[in-house]
Enzyme design. Structure first.
Site, mmCIF file in Angstrom:
data_model
loop_
_atom_site.group_PDB
_atom_site.id
_atom_site.type_symbol
_atom_site.label_atom_id
_atom_site.label_comp_id
_atom_site.label_asym_id
_atom_site.label_seq_id
_atom_site.Cartn_x
_atom_site.Cartn_y
_atom_site.Cartn_z
ATOM 1 N N ALA A 67 -54.366 49.111 -95.510
ATOM 2 C CA ALA A 67 -53.987 49.089 -94.100
ATOM 3 C C ALA A 67 -53.389 50.432 -93.683
ATOM 4 O O ALA A 67 -53.049 51.277 -94.507
ATOM 5 C CB ALA A 67 -52.968 47.973 -93.861
ATOM 6 N N GLY A 111 -56.342 45.892 -97.757
ATOM 7 C CA GLY A 111 -57.343 45.543 -96.755
ATOM 8 C C GLY A 111 -58.739 45.985 -97.120
ATOM 9 O O GLY A 111 -59.725 45.382 -96.699
ATOM 10 N N GLU A 114 -60.038 43.293 -99.283
ATOM 11 C CA GLU A 114 -60.279 42.128 -98.430
ATOM 12 C C GLU A 114 -61.512 42.329 -97.549
ATOM 13 O O GLU A 114 -62.274 41.379 -97.310
ATOM 14 C CB GLU A 114 -59.033 41.871 -97.582
ATOM 15 C CG GLU A 114 -57.862 41.379 -98.423
ATOM 16 C CD GLU A 114 -56.525 41.446 -97.705
ATOM 17 O OE1 GLU A 114 -55.712 40.532 -97.888
ATOM 18 O OE2 GLU A 114 -56.288 42.436 -96.957
ATOM 19 N N GLU A 134 -50.217 44.899 -101.983
ATOM 20 C CA GLU A 134 -49.254 44.661 -100.905
ATOM 21 C C GLU A 134 -47.850 44.356 -101.413
ATOM 22 O O GLU A 134 -46.857 44.710 -100.772
ATOM 23 C CB GLU A 134 -49.738 43.493 -100.017
ATOM 24 C CG GLU A 134 -50.919 43.815 -99.124
ATOM 25 C CD GLU A 134 -52.262 43.619 -99.794
ATOM 26 O OE1 GLU A 134 -53.284 43.674 -99.102
ATOM 27 O OE2 GLU A 134 -52.297 43.397 -101.031
#
Length: 260
Positions: A67, A111, A114, A134
């Site tokens: 992210a 991310g 993901e 994370e």
């Protein structure tokens, strides 16, 4: 967004789109402008009847390394909830209807991992690494790391990755079932494009139906999933492409699908 350096580039050729995450930062942090541009491109692809499959790739350094931490830093709960961080555009990627292949080189972290898992097939270069770091930032994965990862690699490895923040190699990702194949780094895009073209040779309505049916298997019981699959099978008898496919098989020739 810098118009001279768009965060996403796309090339359409031979019924296949190759979409490249192209942030000015080669680690491809998943800033809003990049994800918004990706969503817009995927919507164009969904609306284009000439495109049947898509390859999504990144830079030589990273598919996407996570992210945009700088953008997240000033947020509080109220702002994150009000802005629907992640949900407002990531759900649109999940809704993409055509086959989507992730071609991962370098880092696919947070991310980025993901995003790869949102794709239908993941092909990794030998130098790829996958992880959900994370926890190191004091946050929980927010785009599927605690949900899709266990479905892909099992509870134990998913727990290990999420609770420690450590990443795994392409070879380990293959052994765990996170990726379907590992290829030499210099062959990654060629192999992913070859796979996309092999999908694009088939009937688009059938490709859409198969993707929908496979995804349904993660959202329903076995009996409900089998019923959904069977109804899709029955619906195929209304397609001209089904008649053409059967005729071509019987006549020992290549089918000429019309997407009808």
């Amino acid at each position: 967004m810098n118009d001279r350096h768009p965060p996403v580039r796309a090339v359409y050729e031979d019924r296949v789109a190759v979409v490249t995450l192209a942030s000015e930062n080669p680690l491809n942090p998943l800033a809003d402008d990049l994800v918004d541009a990706l969503v817009a491109e995927l919507r164009r692809i969904d609306a284009d009847p000439a495109i049947r499959a898509t390859v999504l790739t990144g830079s030589s350094k990273a598919f996407a390394a996570g992210a945009d931490v700088k953008a997240m830093a000033p947020l509080d709960y109220a702002a994150a909830f009000r802005q629907d961080v992640i949900g407002r555009n990531w759900d649109a990627i999940r809704a993409h209807r055509k086959p989507l292949i992730a071609a991962v080189r370098g880092y696919a972290l947070g991310g980025g991992c993901e995003l790869a898992m949102l794709c239908d097939v993941v092909i990794a270069a030998e130098d790829a690494r996958f992880g959900q770091p994370e926890v190191v930032l004091g946050i929980v994965p927010g785009a599927g790391g605690t949900q899709r990862l266990p479905r892909a690699v099992g509870k134990s490895l998913a727990m290990q990755m999420c609770l420690t923040g450590t990443s795994i190699s392409a070879a380990d990702a293959l052994a765990a079932g996170l990726v379907s194949q590992v290829v030499p780094t210099d062959r990654l895009l060629a192999e992913a494009t070859r796979l996309a073209r092999s999908m694009a040779a088939h009937s688009l309505p059938v490709l859409l139906a198969i993707k929908e049916a496979v995804n349904r298997s993660f959202e329903s019981s076995l009996s409900e999933g089998l019923l959904f699959e069977r109804r899709q099978f029955h619906a195929g008898f209304a397609l001209k492409d089904q008649k053409e496919g059967i005729a071509a098989f019987r006549e020992r020739r290549d089918p000429a699908f019309a997407d009808e």
